[in-house]
Scaffold this active site. Structure first.
Site, PDB file in Angstrom:
ATOM      1  N   LYS A  37       1.495  -1.051   0.231  1.00  0.00           N
ATOM      2  CA  LYS A  37      -0.310   0.033  -0.387  1.00  0.00           C
ATOM      3  C   LYS A  37       0.802   1.090   0.112  1.00  0.00           C
ATOM      4  O   LYS A  37       1.226   1.907   0.904  1.00  0.00           O
ATOM      5  CB  LYS A  37      -0.849   0.196   0.935  1.00  0.00           C
ATOM      6  CG  LYS A  37      -2.100   0.923   1.173  1.00  0.00           C
ATOM      7  CD  LYS A  37      -3.067   1.451   2.298  1.00  0.00           C
ATOM      8  CE  LYS A  37      -3.660   1.653   2.352  1.00  0.00           C
ATOM      9  NZ  LYS A  37      -5.164   2.534   1.619  1.00  0.00           N
ATOM     10  N   ASN A 180     -18.851  -4.750  -4.679  1.00  0.00           N
ATOM     11  CA  ASN A 180     -19.325  -4.650  -2.829  1.00  0.00           C
ATOM     12  C   ASN A 180     -20.043  -3.740  -2.809  1.00  0.00           C
ATOM     13  O   ASN A 180     -19.727  -2.014  -2.885  1.00  0.00           O
ATOM     14  CB  ASN A 180     -17.579  -4.204  -2.544  1.00  0.00           C
ATOM     15  CG  ASN A 180     -17.221  -4.444  -1.316  1.00  0.00           C
ATOM     16  OD1 ASN A 180     -17.924  -5.454  -0.865  1.00  0.00           O
ATOM     17  ND2 ASN A 180     -16.727  -3.521  -0.658  1.00  0.00           N
TER      18      ASN A 180
END
EC number: 6.3.3.3
Length: 236
Positions: A37, A180
């Site tokens: 990340k 999602n």
């Protein structure tokens, strides 16, 4: 080795949750998984270090023994746009720095490395080397395959199609997308919207994930991991 960039239609779409679920699903196949990340904004100061909660979650589901600093090398305390956080500190986010950090992750020689983006596809990084740069420039530079997370809410059809078109226009391969439900309030006509997305996005639909009301985070990740079609990941 496969390097896959996880992006989304917007922020708070569930990128970290789904990256954790994908990591668990792949490690359950006895594969080595690393995570990266590169940039986060919104951290706690712990023992003199800025620790991002998403990066901590990612570390729990990869299996290469990475440090938080390797997973998330550029971290800002305030939960604001990263380029603004950098500007306040009179810093710059440079693609060369991202590349150097990523090379350390690649040294793990994982079977699959998941790279979680921040915000949406065209996240600004500020000016670097005389021009405006975006996190998508890093994805282009590395020629990542991309998985698109669609935040199922009103407006997602437009956001999903524009993001998919931008990924393709940037010369990258979107190997699949995941619907999602990141909010507790289910989207009206959810099934109809997913059906429309299947027609609009010419990439494999990897999963439809519901909002998980109960259970621990690990339970929810394990549940989601079982829902994802991994063919597009394991064969890229």
């Amino acid at each position: 080795m496969k390097n896959i960039f996880i992006t989304a239609t917007d922020t708070d779409a569930g990128k970290t949750f789904i990256t954790c679920a994908l990591s668990k699903a792949i490690t359950d196949h006895n594969k080595r998984v690393a995570v990266f990340k590169p940039i986060s904004a919104g951290c706690d100061l712990v023992d003199g270090k800025l620790i991002n909660e998403d990066a901590k979650c990612l570390s729990e589901f990869a299996n290469m023994g990475q440090s938080i600093e390797q997973i998330n090398p550029i971290a800002y305390k305030e939960p604001i746009a990263p380029h603004i956080a950098a500007s306040i500190l009179k810093q710059k986010i440079d693609l060369l720095d991202l590349t150097e950090h990523f090379e350390k992750v690649l040294a793990n020689q994982a079977d699959v490395t998941f790279v979680e983006g921040a915000g949406g596809w065209r996240l600004p990084l500020g000016e670097s080397q005389g021009k405006q740069t975006f996190l998508s420039d890093f994805a282009i530079q590395q020629q990542f395959d991309v998985i698109l997370i669609v935040n199922m809410k009103l407006g997602c059809l437009n956001h999903a199609l524009l993001t998919y078109q931008a990924i393709v226009a940037d010369g990258l391969n979107c190997i699949g997308w995941i619907a999602n439900s990141a909010q507790s309030d289910a989207m009206d006509y959810l099934a109809e919207n997913i059906a429309q997305l299947k027609q609009l996005i010419p990439a494999p639909h990897l999963a439809t994930l519901s909002y998980y009301e109960s259970g621990t985070f690990n339970d929810k990740v394990a549940n989601a991991a079982q829902q994802v079609n991994l063919n597009a990941i394991l064969t890229v």
